[in-house]
Motif scaffolding. Sequence first.
Motif, PDB file in Angstrom:
ATOM      1  N   LEU A   1     -14.197  58.819 103.702  1.00 44.77           N
ATOM      2  CA  LEU A   1     -15.480  58.218 103.358  1.00 44.77           C
ATOM      3  C   LEU A   1     -15.504  57.553 101.988  1.00 44.77           C
ATOM      4  CD1 LEU A   1     -17.971  60.831 104.842  1.00 44.77           C
ATOM      5  CD2 LEU A   1     -17.410  58.560 105.712  1.00 44.77           C
TER       6      LEU A   1
ATOM      7  N   CYS B   1     -18.771  64.735 102.616  1.00 42.04           N
ATOM      8  CA  CYS B   1     -17.912  65.284 103.673  1.00 42.04           C
ATOM      9  C   CYS B   1     -18.742  65.714 104.885  1.00 42.04           C
ATOM     10  CB  CYS B   1     -17.137  66.475 103.091  1.00 42.04           C
ATOM     11  SG  CYS B   1     -16.126  67.354 104.285  1.00 42.04           S
ATOM     12  N   PHE B   2     -18.317  65.282 106.063  1.00 41.05           N
ATOM     13  CA  PHE B   2     -19.014  65.653 107.299  1.00 41.05           C
ATOM     14  C   PHE B   2     -18.844  67.128 107.633  1.00 41.05           C
ATOM     15  CE2 PHE B   2     -18.347  61.061 108.283  1.00 41.05           C
ATOM     16  CZ  PHE B   2     -19.676  60.714 108.414  1.00 41.05           C
TER      17      PHE B   2
ATOM     18  N   GLU C   1     -16.127  63.024 100.307  1.00 45.13           N
ATOM     19  CA  GLU C   1     -14.914  63.108 101.119  1.00 45.13           C
ATOM     20  C   GLU C   1     -13.842  62.171 100.572  1.00 45.13           C
ATOM     21  OE1 GLU C   1     -14.918  63.118 105.645  1.00 45.13           O
ATOM     22  OE2 GLU C   1     -13.904  61.222 105.173  1.00 45.13           O
TER      23      GLU C   1
ATOM     24  N   ARG D   1     -13.114  66.642 111.685  1.00 43.57           N
ATOM     25  CA  ARG D   1     -13.927  65.755 110.835  1.00 43.57           C
ATOM     26  C   ARG D   1     -14.576  64.668 111.673  1.00 43.57           C
ATOM     27  NH1 ARG D   1     -13.828  60.102 109.777  1.00 43.57           N
ATOM     28  NH2 ARG D   1     -14.385  59.703 107.609  1.00 43.57           N
ATOM     29  N   ASN D   2     -13.799  64.056 112.575  1.00 41.78           N
ATOM     30  CA  ASN D   2     -14.350  62.993 113.415  1.00 41.78           C
ATOM     31  C   ASN D   2     -15.382  63.527 114.402  1.00 41.78           C
ATOM     32  OD1 ASN D   2     -12.952  60.915 112.174  1.00 41.78           O
ATOM     33  ND2 ASN D   2     -11.170  61.195 113.482  1.00 41.78           N
TER      34      ASN D   2
ATOM     35  N   ARG E   1     -18.537  64.066 112.536  1.00 41.86           N
ATOM     36  CA  ARG E   1     -19.190  62.777 112.284  1.00 41.86           C
ATOM     37  C   ARG E   1     -19.979  62.327 113.508  1.00 41.86           C
ATOM     38  NH1 ARG E   1     -17.683  57.373 113.208  1.00 41.86           N
ATOM     39  NH2 ARG E   1     -15.703  58.043 114.039  1.00 41.86           N
TER      40      ARG E   1
ATOM     41  N   HIS F   1     -21.923  66.215 115.069  1.00 37.35           N
ATOM     42  CA  HIS F   1     -22.486  67.152 114.088  1.00 37.35           C
ATOM     43  C   HIS F   1     -22.136  68.605 114.411  1.00 37.35           C
ATOM     44  CE1 HIS F   1     -24.591  63.734 112.468  1.00 37.35           C
ATOM     45  NE2 HIS F   1     -25.104  63.488 113.661  1.00 37.35           N
TER      46      HIS F   1
END
Length: 139
Positions: free
Chosen positions: A17, A31-32, A39, A104-105, A108, A111
């Motif tokens: 990010l 950061c997600f 991030e 992480r993805n 994103r 959630h």
Amino acid sequence: MANKIAANIQHRKLLALDRLQKRGIVQSNICFICGITPETHEHLFIFCEYSRRCMELMQQKLHIRFSAAYMVTWFSKNRTKSRLQRVVSGACFVGLISGIWHVRNCARLSHQVTAPMVLVNQVWKETKERLIHKNRKDA
């Protein structure tokens, strides 16, 4: 796939990010996974509490101990471990890094964050299966 992600991390090519924000693609660089810190590659794979916990759990499974920041040096220079131990440890950590990027993805998009123990057990199982399959092919 995991090796490609690991190589992209090593060469800082993944679009964390902080890089997306600099390009004007996103406004927030938080950061997600943890939702606290900006991030960056370093945060996501070394300093994020989620990643640190995943690394600790994987180290427990492998019966080894070192800091996440020391990981790259350990794999390339540690000669006190057998070649098999280095191969297994390396495969586990490459899989874990790939898994963290996947988490992480998912965070994103949906959630939702996979529990560290679930991710580590999944990586452990997949790594064992890959190494057993590779060993059978080589035999």
